[in-house]
Design an enzyme around this catalytic site. Structure first.
Site, PDB file in Angstrom:
ATOM      1  CE  LYS A  89      -3.763  -2.272   2.533  1.00 39.37           C
ATOM      2  NZ  LYS A  89      -4.329  -2.539   3.873  1.00 39.37           N
TER       3      LYS A  89
ATOM      4  CD  GLN B 231      -3.120  -4.306   7.097  1.00 40.85           C
ATOM      5  OE1 GLN B 231      -3.100  -3.314   6.376  1.00 40.85           O
ATOM      6  NE2 GLN B 231      -3.716  -5.428   6.727  1.00 40.85           N
TER       7      GLN B 231
ATOM      8  CG  ASP C 174      -9.893  -0.174   5.769  1.00 38.25           C
ATOM      9  OD1 ASP C 174      -9.620  -0.420   4.582  1.00 38.25           O
ATOM     10  OD2 ASP C 174      -9.194  -0.578   6.723  1.00 38.25           O
TER      11      ASP C 174
END
Lengths: 293, 293
Positions: B57, B101, B124
């Site tokens: 990412k 994460q 997210d």
């Protein structure tokens, strides 16, 4: 010889009565520890149907011992005025549930109003935060839209198996279809949502073990559209050609095929109000647990 | 003579490249008006797979011109410490997207962390408020879970008809299955969600015009489980018996039946990261619109 089966009736009126009795006992217990559940219903303008709904909620709340207040605002109320009313109710520690009756006049942004109600007082369960908790199956205390929640109570009371069964929901509204899908999925049903854009809708309804119909189209679902033995839940509140209250399901035909069926009236309707009362009391209890009474 | 068809490949890698190029152009344009999109990825402890994800990412963000910061916290970080880190990021006007994460160490309550991230920086799309907006089909700007959002982009790019079609989703996770169902329902598909509790799962998959599979079970879906001509989207990232990366769909078999199919790798995976980048830039733009840059 033709053998006809006749579905067992899901008696929403009777079940609602039992729930209301239980809620009344809970209210009495809460009062003993100094908490009186309070519901405020805000109505803007003079829609006749709304007034009937609001009055019947008010009457039921009073019977149960919940303090019910109706805030009737004029048709000309501005968005800012309504938001100020809601903010005052959010701040009022004596108020546990706030409900703004639909429809609202056109100068009011309904979505903004939904979002203005404190999630902890959102007795309709329409605030995005509460909807999000429902859809992520959060193992927390939060309010849920009353009609689908009441339907889950009916399924449980009549021992309808849900896990692994095919539940088909006709209609995708934010008040019934979508939260119903979430509740049934959380309860491990296989869930299909069909709606006006669905090609061959009845191919799905015929496969349903549990069929929930919420379209506003009188007698949309006929006997041939239902699987023998299915549980059929009719959320419709329609008028037939003679002006008589009827459902989205052709009751007389479908009752010969279904295993269990809700009548209209006397099915989902009373359960929605009973669930609203139940949820007002739950909000009062949760506010106490959070120590923010 | 047997006529074999071979499905067209949905090239997620190629499509992701196109999207990243577009995102890069948008970042350049934003920089000209003084906004540099910034993504902060928080990682707690040393999970090897997580580190690979986070690094990929990070690399992609740098290529596109997004400022990417990795906050690596020790395995022993407490809930309070992590919440304090998030709160500081929420307050930092230079930060547009925050991603914590998964997985997190056991002393951390993942749900509480999800809810602590400001909904306006929730890249997210996991915050209940954003989930609620998705499920009520709110016509507003808000972030959505990147994998299902990327899948919608793929369907659109390959001109797959969605409205009125039967979309079957295998798996009901909060990250893929449930938001996928909401997006497809919002796009007027007839939506069925099947999962581990479903009786006769393949009866549903065989009826799907669009089949999205997200179970983590390698090669669960075989050729016989797919309708000829269907669009098959494989979200799986599994290892086969030889340790090779593979999907939830038996690609070699299913490609003979399907109309369109995603490979693994090179299908959904690159689209998820491209969507994350796209959404970081969207959050930066929206923050500007709200005047809270």
């Amino acid at each position: 010889m033709k053998v006809t089966r006749v579905a067992e009736l899901i008696d929403g009126k009777q079940l609602a009565k039992q729930i209301n009795t239980k809620t009344k006992t809970e209210v009495a217990a809460l009062k003993e520890i100094g908490i009186t559940p309070k519901l405020v219903v805000v109505i803007v303008g003079g829609d006749a149907a709304s007034e009937i709904y609001v009055r019947s909620k008010h009457r039921k709340a009073e019977q149960i011992g919940i303090i019910s207040e109706i805030k009737a605002l004029p048709e000309t109320t501005t968005q800012a005025e309504l938001l100020a009313v809601i903010e005052a109710l959010n701040q009022d520690d004596q108020v546990h549930g706030i409900l703004v009756q639909s429809p609202l006049p056109s100068q009011i942004d309904e979505l903004a109003i939904t979002r203005a109600i404190a999630p902890t007082k959102d007795v309709d369960g329409f605030h995005p935060e509460n909807v999000g908790k429902l859809y992520t199956n959060a193992q927390l205390d939060f309010p849920v839209s009353c009609t689908p929640k009441g339907i889950m109570t009916m399924l449980e009371a009549y021992h309808v198996p849900v896990a692994g069964k095919h539940a088909v929901i006709v209609g995708r509204s934010n008040i019934v279809g979508r939260p119903m899908a979430a509740l049934l999925l959380n309860a491990s049903a296989t869930v299909t949502v069909v709606h006006s854009k669905t090609a061959d809708m009845m191919a799905y309804t015929r496969d349903a073990d549990i069929l929930v119909v919420a379209t506003g189209i009188a007698h949309l679902i006929k006997a041939a559209d239902v699987k023998p033995g299915a549980t059929v839940i009719d959320v419709g509140m329609d008028r037939d050609e003679n002006g008589k209250l009827t459902g989205d399901v052709d009751f007389d035909g479908v009752k010969e095929v279904a295993g269990l069926i809700t009548p209209v009236p006397g099915g989902v309707g009373p359960m929605t109000i009973a669930t609203l009362m139940q949820q007002t009391v739950e909000l009062a209890k949760w506010s106490e647990t959070r120590g923010t009474k």
